[in-house]
Design a protein around this motif. Structure first.
Motif, PDB file in Angstrom:
ATOM      1  N   PRO A 104     139.827  82.305  20.423  1.00 12.94           N
ATOM      2  CA  PRO A 104     139.875  80.911  21.026  1.00 12.94           C
ATOM      3  C   PRO A 104     139.136  80.189  19.913  1.00 12.94           C
ATOM      4  N   VAL A 105     139.853  79.129  19.503  1.00 11.65           N
ATOM      5  CA  VAL A 105     139.209  77.980  18.214  1.00 11.65           C
ATOM      6  C   VAL A 105     139.442  76.497  18.858  1.00 11.65           C
ATOM      7  N   MET A 106     137.918  75.790  19.075  1.00 16.38           N
ATOM      8  CA  MET A 106     137.997  74.494  19.326  1.00 16.38           C
ATOM      9  C   MET A 106     137.890  73.676  18.457  1.00 16.38           C
ATOM     10  N   VAL A 107     138.769  72.637  18.322  1.00 15.17           N
ATOM     11  CA  VAL A 107     138.351  71.598  17.105  1.00 15.17           C
ATOM     12  C   VAL A 107     138.087  70.370  17.509  1.00 15.17           C
ATOM     13  N   ARG A 109     127.192  66.858  15.214  1.00 14.74           N
ATOM     14  CA  ARG A 109     126.787  66.316  16.302  1.00 14.74           C
ATOM     15  C   ARG A 109     127.803  66.400  17.345  1.00 14.74           C
ATOM     16  N   GLN A 110     129.143  65.953  17.082  1.00 19.95           N
ATOM     17  CA  GLN A 110     130.051  66.003  18.065  1.00 19.95           C
ATOM     18  C   GLN A 110     130.653  67.364  18.347  1.00 19.95           C
ATOM     19  N   CYS A 111     130.588  68.348  17.605  1.00 21.26           N
ATOM     20  CA  CYS A 111     130.806  69.762  17.811  1.00 21.26           C
ATOM     21  C   CYS A 111     129.689  70.474  18.693  1.00 21.26           C
ATOM     22  N   VAL A 122     134.761  74.290  15.456  1.00 22.52           N
ATOM     23  CA  VAL A 122     134.937  73.647  14.126  1.00 22.52           C
ATOM     24  C   VAL A 122     135.254  72.243  14.240  1.00 22.52           C
ATOM     25  N   GLY A 123     134.781  71.315  13.220  1.00 21.12           N
ATOM     26  CA  GLY A 123     135.024  70.038  13.075  1.00 21.12           C
ATOM     27  C   GLY A 123     136.193  69.650  12.288  1.00 21.12           C
ATOM     28  N   GLY A 124     137.171  68.800  12.768  1.00 17.92           N
ATOM     29  CA  GLY A 124     138.636  68.515  11.935  1.00 17.92           C
ATOM     30  C   GLY A 124     138.432  67.081  11.231  1.00 17.92           C
ATOM     31  N   ARG A 125     139.149  67.201  10.204  1.00 14.21           N
ATOM     32  CA  ARG A 125     139.278  65.954   9.322  1.00 14.21           C
ATOM     33  C   ARG A 125     140.506  65.343   9.485  1.00 14.21           C
ATOM     34  N   THR A 180     139.305  74.652   8.488  1.00  4.90           N
ATOM     35  CA  THR A 180     139.824  74.463  10.040  1.00  4.90           C
ATOM     36  C   THR A 180     141.004  74.858  10.234  1.00  4.90           C
ATOM     37  N   GLN A 181     141.865  74.894   9.496  1.00  5.44           N
ATOM     38  CA  GLN A 181     143.594  75.141   9.466  1.00  5.44           C
ATOM     39  C   GLN A 181     143.463  76.901   9.315  1.00  5.44           C
ATOM     40  N   THR A 182     142.682  77.409   8.234  1.00  3.46           N
ATOM     41  CA  THR A 182     142.371  78.702   8.173  1.00  3.46           C
ATOM     42  C   THR A 182     141.830  79.379   9.287  1.00  3.46           C
ATOM     43  N   VAL A 183     140.662  79.011   9.954  1.00  6.12           N
ATOM     44  CA  VAL A 183     140.093  79.506  11.034  1.00  6.12           C
ATOM     45  C   VAL A 183     141.230  79.458  12.100  1.00  6.12           C
TER      46      VAL A 183
END
Length: 133
Positions: free
Chosen positions: A123-126, A16-18, A96-99, A113-116
């Motif tokens: 560009p990657v948005m967490v 939902r947040q993403c 992607v969602g972070g933890r 997430t870290q691998t991506v």
């Protein structure tokens, strides 16, 4: 048209947040296209990605925002699946969602997430999860 790949696991709050962050990107909903990907690491029941509650949650938000989307599924390593899809469709952004994890936990167990972030080549948005979620 802005094309986004959204990697979704089973966490509905993260999905939902993403999805909300994508909807909040500049421009109208009609200017965005999202491909949601869910990677099954274990799927003994043979479910499809569209049956996963988190995928449906993101899709519902995109429907409300007028954002066109498609759903993809894969099996195996989620980070590889996200990055391969992004490369195949020449995505403008990966979301992607972070933890929240300890530094030791990250070093020992790795993270999708870290691998991506480290290997995507685009560009990657967490996103995190709001405290009230």
């Amino acid at each position: 048209m802005y094309h986004v790949v959204l990697g979704v696991d089973e966490d509905e709050a993260h999905a939902r947040q993403c999805a909300q962050e994508i909807a909040d990107l500049p421009g109208e909903g009609s200017e965005k296209h999202v491909t949601i990907i869910h990677s099954f690491t274990d799927n003994p029941s043979g479910a499809s990605a569209t049956q996963i509650a988190s995928v449906r949650e993101a899709g519902d938000l995109f429907d409300e925002a007028g954002i066109e989307y498609a759903v993809e599924e894969s099996s195996g390593d989620p980070a590889d699946a996200i990055m391969e899809l992004a490369a195949d469709i020449d995505a403008d952004l990966i979301v992607v969602g972070g933890r929240k994890r300890s530094p030791a936990g990250k070093a020992l167990f790795g993270s999708v997430t870290q691998t991506v972030i480290l290997n995507a080549g685009r560009p990657v948005m967490v996103t995190g999860v709001a405290k009230d979620a």
